[in-house]
Structure formats: C-alpha cells, structure tokens
Scaffold this motif. Structure first.
Motif, short mmCIF file in Angstrom:
data_model
loop_
_atom_site.label_atom_id
_atom_site.label_comp_id
_atom_site.label_asym_id
_atom_site.label_seq_id
_atom_site.Cartn_x
_atom_site.Cartn_y
_atom_site.Cartn_z
N GLU A 79 0.81 -1.22 0.00
CA GLU A 79 0.00 0.00 0.00
C GLU A 79 0.84 1.27 0.00
N ASP A 80 2.15 1.14 0.13
CA ASP A 80 3.03 2.30 -0.01
C ASP A 80 3.33 2.61 -1.48
N THR A 81 2.90 1.75 -2.38
CA THR A 81 3.12 1.96 -3.81
C THR A 81 2.46 3.26 -4.26
N ALA A 82 3.25 4.14 -4.85
CA ALA A 82 2.76 5.45 -5.26
C ALA A 82 3.88 6.21 -5.95
N VAL A 83 3.52 7.32 -6.55
CA VAL A 83 4.51 8.30 -6.98
C VAL A 83 4.74 9.25 -5.80
N TYR A 84 5.99 9.41 -5.44
CA TYR A 84 6.34 10.24 -4.29
C TYR A 84 6.85 11.59 -4.79
N TYR A 85 6.27 12.66 -4.23
CA TYR A 85 6.61 14.02 -4.64
C TYR A 85 7.28 14.77 -3.50
N CYS A 86 8.34 15.46 -3.86
CA CYS A 86 9.01 16.35 -2.93
C CYS A 86 8.34 17.72 -2.99
N ALA A 87 8.26 18.39 -1.85
CA ALA A 87 7.62 19.70 -1.79
C ALA A 87 8.44 20.65 -0.94
N ALA A 88 8.45 21.91 -1.34
CA ALA A 88 9.14 22.95 -0.59
C ALA A 88 8.17 24.07 -0.26
N GLY A 89 8.23 24.54 0.98
CA GLY A 89 7.34 25.61 1.40
C GLY A 89 5.93 25.11 1.62
N ILE A 90 5.82 24.03 2.37
CA ILE A 90 4.51 23.41 2.58
C ILE A 90 3.61 24.34 3.40
N ARG A 91 2.42 24.58 2.87
CA ARG A 91 1.45 25.46 3.54
C ARG A 91 0.34 24.67 4.20
N SER A 92 0.05 23.49 3.68
CA SER A 92 -0.99 22.66 4.26
C SER A 92 -0.69 21.21 3.97
N THR A 93 -0.95 20.35 4.95
CA THR A 93 -0.78 18.92 4.74
C THR A 93 -2.14 18.22 4.66
N SER A 94 -3.20 18.98 4.69
CA SER A 94 -4.54 18.40 4.61
C SER A 94 -4.92 18.11 3.17
N GLY A 95 -5.71 17.08 2.99
CA GLY A 95 -6.16 16.76 1.63
C GLY A 95 -4.99 16.55 0.69
N ARG A 96 -5.05 17.22 -0.46
CA ARG A 96 -3.99 17.08 -1.46
C ARG A 96 -2.74 17.86 -1.08
N GLY A 97 -2.84 18.69 -0.06
CA GLY A 97 -1.71 19.48 0.37
C GLY A 97 -1.53 20.74 -0.48
N MET A 98 -0.86 21.70 0.12
CA MET A 98 -0.54 22.93 -0.61
C MET A 98 0.91 23.26 -0.32
N SER A 99 1.64 23.63 -1.37
CA SER A 99 3.05 23.93 -1.20
C SER A 99 3.47 24.95 -2.26
N ASP A 100 4.50 25.70 -1.94
CA ASP A 100 4.99 26.69 -2.88
C ASP A 100 5.57 26.03 -4.13
N TYR A 101 6.28 24.92 -3.93
CA TYR A 101 6.96 24.27 -5.04
C TYR A 101 6.81 22.75 -4.93
N TRP A 102 6.76 22.12 -6.12
CA TRP A 102 6.63 20.66 -6.19
C TRP A 102 7.66 20.09 -7.15
N GLY A 103 8.17 18.92 -6.80
CA GLY A 103 9.03 18.19 -7.72
C GLY A 103 8.18 17.33 -8.64
N ARG A 104 8.83 16.64 -9.56
CA ARG A 104 8.11 15.84 -10.55
C ARG A 104 7.72 14.47 -10.04
#
Length: 121
Positions: A88-113
């Motif tokens: 169940e850990d199978t997924a695409v993992y994304y790096c994020a910088a400047g995280i503003r929210s971790t709820s739901g889909r999350g919000m961040s200033d920047y996202w990696g691919r």
C-alpha cells in the motif's frame, strides 16, 4: 526552482528505499520540506514534513514508525528513509518545498516531478 527527486524503484514488501530530493533555485534552509504521494486512482496525500531547521518532523499515521525524514541544508537535499515497506506504499512520491498545508492534497509553494515507488507482495 527545481526539486529533483530520486531513489524510487521496485522493492519487495518488508524492504527499504531511500528517496532524495535535491533542491536548487531557492534558499533551501528557509523552507520547510516534505513528501507527498499519490497512488493510482487516489488523491495525493501527505507523507512527512520537516521544519527548516530539521528539529521538528511530522508524519502521516500510515507511515509513522516506518519512515524517517531528514535534511542536509549544506547539500540542499531532503531525504525520506522508508523501511518495512508495504504494497500500500506503492505510489509516486513528490518532494515539496514551502509546505502550507498537509490536509487533503496538500498545498506547497513548489513541487518536484515525483519518483515511482513500487512495493511487491
């Protein structure tokens, strides 16, 4: 700004992987960093977050005790050590910088691919 994630791959259940995310184009030590993931057919979800200093870390309940987030501000890099991996850990993992929210889909200033992690049973 670029966030280059690496370290994903195919691993058997119970195995380990270490993800890395190299950041450029920003003052890395000013930013809280983190990881999110998105499994097939599911919404993106929060995995782990680390404050700019590295002193405080936060984890989703589903990974707490198995995953560890760290950072090296001298190398502009954040890491995610993943142990005792489950299918169940199978997924695409994304790096994020400047995280503003971790709820739901999350919000961040920047996202990696993203980098693919596949855990076989």
């Amino acid at each position: 700004v670029q966030l280059q994630a690496s370290g994903g791959g195919l691993v058997q259940a119970g195995g380990s992987l270490r993800l890395s995310c190299a950041a450029s184009g920003l003052t890395f030590s000013n930013y809280a960093m983190g990881w999110f993931r998105q499994a097939p057919g599911k919404e993106r979800e929060f995995v782990a977050r680390i404050t700019w200093s590295g002193i405080s870390t936060y984890y989703a309940a589903s990974v707490k005790g198995r995953f560890t987030i760290t950072r090296d501000n001298a190398k502009n890099t954040v890491y995610l050590q993943m142990n005792s991996l489950k299918p169940e850990d199978t997924a695409v993992y994304y790096c994020a910088a400047g995280i503003r929210s971790t709820s739901g889909r999350g919000m961040s200033d920047y996202w990696g691919r993203g980098t693919q992690v596949t855990v076989s049973s």
